[in-house]
Design a protein around this motif. Structure first.
Motif, PDB file in Angstrom:
ATOM      1  N   THR A 102      17.741 111.188 -23.660  1.00  0.00           N
ATOM      2  CA  THR A 102      16.559 112.175 -24.117  1.00  0.00           C
ATOM      3  C   THR A 102      15.601 111.609 -24.974  1.00  0.00           C
ATOM      4  OG1 THR A 102      18.122 112.529 -25.931  1.00  0.00           O
ATOM      5  CG2 THR A 102      18.464 114.038 -23.979  1.00  0.00           C
ATOM      6  N   SER A 103      15.833 110.307 -25.221  1.00  0.00           N
ATOM      7  CA  SER A 103      14.862 109.616 -26.256  1.00  0.00           C
ATOM      8  C   SER A 103      13.616 109.633 -25.643  1.00  0.00           C
ATOM      9  CB  SER A 103      15.279 108.148 -26.576  1.00  0.00           C
ATOM     10  OG  SER A 103      14.242 107.584 -27.118  1.00  0.00           O
ATOM     11  N   SER A 104      12.334 109.679 -26.247  1.00  0.00           N
ATOM     12  CA  SER A 104      10.932 109.619 -25.591  1.00  0.00           C
ATOM     13  C   SER A 104      10.435 108.102 -25.786  1.00  0.00           C
ATOM     14  CB  SER A 104      10.001 110.268 -26.481  1.00  0.00           C
ATOM     15  OG  SER A 104       9.971 110.076 -27.668  1.00  0.00           O
ATOM     16  N   SER A 105      10.959 107.495 -26.245  1.00  0.00           N
ATOM     17  CA  SER A 105      10.593 105.642 -26.414  1.00  0.00           C
ATOM     18  C   SER A 105      10.575 105.088 -24.841  1.00  0.00           C
ATOM     19  CB  SER A 105      11.430 104.946 -27.320  1.00  0.00           C
ATOM     20  OG  SER A 105      12.961 104.907 -26.949  1.00  0.00           O
ATOM     21  N   THR A 106      11.684 105.224 -24.015  1.00  0.00           N
ATOM     22  CA  THR A 106      11.579 104.580 -22.820  1.00  0.00           C
ATOM     23  C   THR A 106      10.432 105.334 -21.854  1.00  0.00           C
ATOM     24  OG1 THR A 106      13.254 106.159 -22.142  1.00  0.00           O
ATOM     25  CG2 THR A 106      14.115 104.263 -22.832  1.00  0.00           C
ATOM     26  N   TRP A 107      10.109 106.456 -22.188  1.00  0.00           N
ATOM     27  CA  TRP A 107       9.076 107.134 -21.294  1.00  0.00           C
ATOM     28  C   TRP A 107       7.720 106.242 -21.423  1.00  0.00           C
ATOM     29  CZ3 TRP A 107       9.666 110.364 -17.435  1.00  0.00           C
ATOM     30  CH2 TRP A 107      10.957 111.135 -17.686  1.00  0.00           C
ATOM     31  N   TYR A 108       7.266 105.449 -22.495  1.00  0.00           N
ATOM     32  CA  TYR A 108       6.237 104.696 -22.640  1.00  0.00           C
ATOM     33  C   TYR A 108       6.300 103.424 -21.760  1.00  0.00           C
ATOM     34  CZ  TYR A 108       5.261 107.205 -26.867  1.00  0.00           C
ATOM     35  OH  TYR A 108       4.950 108.319 -27.826  1.00  0.00           O
ATOM     36  N   VAL A 109       7.437 103.017 -21.456  1.00  0.00           N
ATOM     37  CA  VAL A 109       7.641 101.906 -20.543  1.00  0.00           C
ATOM     38  C   VAL A 109       7.394 102.487 -19.058  1.00  0.00           C
ATOM     39  CG1 VAL A 109       9.011 100.174 -19.735  1.00  0.00           C
ATOM     40  CG2 VAL A 109       9.332 100.607 -22.074  1.00  0.00           C
ATOM     41  N   LEU A 110       7.936 103.619 -18.853  1.00  0.00           N
ATOM     42  CA  LEU A 110       7.885 104.240 -17.570  1.00  0.00           C
ATOM     43  C   LEU A 110       6.451 104.475 -17.086  1.00  0.00           C
ATOM     44  CD1 LEU A 110      11.240 106.142 -17.227  1.00  0.00           C
ATOM     45  CD2 LEU A 110      10.659 103.976 -15.868  1.00  0.00           C
ATOM     46  N   ARG A 111       5.636 105.171 -18.133  1.00  0.00           N
ATOM     47  CA  ARG A 111       4.309 105.716 -17.867  1.00  0.00           C
ATOM     48  C   ARG A 111       3.603 104.355 -17.686  1.00  0.00           C
ATOM     49  NH1 ARG A 111       5.206 109.674 -22.020  1.00  0.00           N
ATOM     50  NH2 ARG A 111       4.316 108.216 -23.468  1.00  0.00           N
ATOM     51  N   PHE A 112       3.938 103.380 -18.035  1.00  0.00           N
ATOM     52  CA  PHE A 112       3.127 102.257 -17.946  1.00  0.00           C
ATOM     53  C   PHE A 112       3.082 101.846 -16.388  1.00  0.00           C
ATOM     54  CE2 PHE A 112       2.190  97.712 -17.399  1.00  0.00           C
ATOM     55  CZ  PHE A 112       1.249  97.563 -18.183  1.00  0.00           C
ATOM     56  N   PHE A 113       4.463 101.735 -16.006  1.00  0.00           N
ATOM     57  CA  PHE A 113       4.530 101.220 -14.715  1.00  0.00           C
ATOM     58  C   PHE A 113       4.287 102.585 -13.453  1.00  0.00           C
ATOM     59  CE2 PHE A 113       7.543  98.290 -16.358  1.00  0.00           C
ATOM     60  CZ  PHE A 113       7.345  97.226 -15.827  1.00  0.00           C
ATOM     61  N   TYR A 114       4.093 103.604 -14.022  1.00  0.00           N
ATOM     62  CA  TYR A 114       3.683 104.657 -13.135  1.00  0.00           C
ATOM     63  C   TYR A 114       2.136 104.726 -12.993  1.00  0.00           C
ATOM     64  CZ  TYR A 114       8.414 106.474 -13.833  1.00  0.00           C
ATOM     65  OH  TYR A 114       9.517 106.580 -13.765  1.00  0.00           O
ATOM     66  N   GLY A 115       1.517 104.110 -14.223  1.00  0.00           N
ATOM     67  CA  GLY A 115       0.069 103.965 -14.187  1.00  0.00           C
ATOM     68  C   GLY A 115      -0.257 102.834 -13.203  1.00  0.00           C
ATOM     69  N   ILE A 116       0.416 101.889 -13.185  1.00  0.00           N
ATOM     70  CA  ILE A 116       0.284 100.853 -12.270  1.00  0.00           C
ATOM     71  C   ILE A 116       0.171 101.203 -10.950  1.00  0.00           C
ATOM     72  CG2 ILE A 116       1.164  98.549 -11.312  1.00  0.00           C
ATOM     73  CD1 ILE A 116      -0.120  98.285 -14.020  1.00  0.00           C
ATOM     74  N   LYS A 117       1.345 101.985 -10.522  1.00  0.00           N
ATOM     75  CA  LYS A 117       1.592 102.481  -9.382  1.00  0.00           C
ATOM     76  C   LYS A 117       0.377 103.506  -8.890  1.00  0.00           C
ATOM     77  CE  LYS A 117       3.378 103.143  -5.022  1.00  0.00           C
ATOM     78  NZ  LYS A 117       3.062 102.206  -4.142  1.00  0.00           N
ATOM     79  N   ASP A 118      -0.025 104.425  -9.852  1.00  0.00           N
ATOM     80  CA  ASP A 118      -0.949 105.416  -9.658  1.00  0.00           C
ATOM     81  C   ASP A 118      -2.344 104.687  -8.988  1.00  0.00           C
ATOM     82  OD1 ASP A 118       0.579 107.230 -10.364  1.00  0.00           O
ATOM     83  OD2 ASP A 118      -0.552 107.764 -12.391  1.00  0.00           O
ATOM     84  N   SER A 119      -2.602 103.450  -9.295  1.00  0.00           N
ATOM     85  CA  SER A 119      -3.540 102.737  -9.184  1.00  0.00           C
ATOM     86  C   SER A 119      -3.694 101.966  -7.842  1.00  0.00           C
ATOM     87  CB  SER A 119      -4.249 101.928 -10.418  1.00  0.00           C
ATOM     88  OG  SER A 119      -4.325 102.756 -11.765  1.00  0.00           O
ATOM     89  N   SER A 120      -2.746 101.762  -7.325  1.00  0.00           N
ATOM     90  CA  SER A 120      -2.549 100.733  -5.990  1.00  0.00           C
ATOM     91  C   SER A 120      -3.491 101.233  -4.953  1.00  0.00           C
ATOM     92  CB  SER A 120      -0.969 100.966  -5.678  1.00  0.00           C
ATOM     93  OG  SER A 120      -0.658 102.292  -5.162  1.00  0.00           O
ATOM     94  N   PRO A 121      -3.688 102.617  -4.834  1.00  0.00           N
ATOM     95  CA  PRO A 121      -5.022 102.787  -3.718  1.00  0.00           C
ATOM     96  C   PRO A 121      -6.222 102.078  -3.978  1.00  0.00           C
ATOM     97  CG  PRO A 121      -3.783 104.699  -4.439  1.00  0.00           C
ATOM     98  CD  PRO A 121      -3.255 103.821  -5.356  1.00  0.00           C
TER      99      PRO A 121
END
Length: 312
Positions: A102-121
């Motif tokens: 339930t901690s919000s701190s790990t979301w920062y790491v995940l959002r960074f990787f999701y941003g990387i994947k978002d831009s793969s196109p």
């Protein structure tokens, strides 16, 4: 009552309670009335991890091994394989974040990787453009073949990708999710246009012939498969996210969200698998493309990556 802010953070719902308390719950608990889609999504993510990591590493090894006989698109393929390899490392943390933490701190790491994947196109669009120029404008392609614009283009793409990932990680820009919606719409349209143009060129490259040459027919089928995979992976977010306002918050965050990105993310496995399968057809496809360009522009080009998948 606890209030939560929901934002479209690529693969996951970002839960950031305004009223931080011990009553915070996991995303899975919030969506427990419709958990099947989240479980489906997590299953696809672990397929990515167990299948995508070894296949992407194999792609990198093959390109490194065949460096002396590389194609013009290999530089973009390498960067895309690296990007997908890192993204395929995230499922364990994602599972923990969805179901247990339930901690919000790990979301920062995940959002960074999701941003990387978002831009793969962006890299996929570069591969599409390279093929499009090779088939439709071979003279221009030949003149630009040995110049250093591709490494420069790859560097620019990484700058854009990292900037996008950092901004997504910080999550301080209102309605930042609209950037992804615009980017995926533009890239999807561009990739479909390039592949349809290649198919059209293959179809018409033999004036006066009733039957397509068998080699050209195989190349045509391969590009058609590539186009189908693009639609399979990227059409769900393209079709659903612009209409987010028409879905109820629960349906979108617990159902639509994970369906769309589940199909998009599985491209991290499909892409290297199709690249590996095309190795046995590479020589035949090269002959086909050279035949087409001789008939249309009387020039020889090296486009051995034409049968490489352009999904994400």
């Amino acid at each position: 009552m606890q209030t939560a802010v929901y934002t479209n953070d690529s693969l996951l719902l970002t839960q950031r309670p305004l009223n931080i308390s011990t009553a915070a719950v996991t995303v899975y608990a919030m969506c427990q009335h419709m958990p099947s889609v989240i479980l489906f999504y997590l299953g696809l993510q672990f397929i990515n991890m167990f299948l995508g990591i070894p296949t992407n590493l194999m792609v990198l090894w093959l390109i490194s091994k065949n460096k002396g006989d590389s194609s013009t698109s290999d530089i973009f393929i390498v960067h895309l394989a690296v990007l997908d390899t890192f993204f395929c490392l995230t499922p364990p943390l994602e599972l923990a974040n969805l179901v247990y933490l339930t901690s919000s701190s790990t979301w920062y790491v995940l959002r960074f990787f999701y941003g990387i994947k978002d831009s793969s196109p962006l890299f996929l669009s570069c591969i599409c453009l390279d093929r499009y120029m090779a088939v439709l404008h071979p003279i221009t392609f030949t003149k630009l073949k040995d110049r250093r614009h591709r490494p420069v283009c790859a560097g620019i793409m990484w700058l854009i990708i990292l900037a996008y990932a950092v901004l997504k990680c910080i999550d301080s820009i209102p309605s930042f999710n609209k950037v992804f919606t615009v980017m995926i719409l533009v890239c999807f349209s561009f990739m479909v246009f390039c592949n349809i143009s290649i198919l059209w060129a293959l179809r018409l490259s033999g004036p006066g012939r009733d039957e397509m040459h068998p080699v050209k027919k195989r190349a045509f089928k391969m590009v058609l498969i590539i186009l189908a995979i693009i639609v399979f992976n990227y059409f769900p977010p393209v079709a659903l996210f612009p209409f987010q306002a028409y879905f109820s918050p629960d349906v979108f965050t617990c159902y639509i969200h994970y369906i769309a990105f589940g199909f998009m993310d599985i491209s991290s496995s499909i892409q290297p698998l199709l690249y590996l399968s095309k190795e046995q057809l590479e020589c035949q496809t090269c002959c086909c493309i050279c035949c087409i360009t001789k008939e249309t522009e009387n020039t020889n080009i090296n486009v051995s990556s034409t049968v490489y998948t352009i999904t994400g």
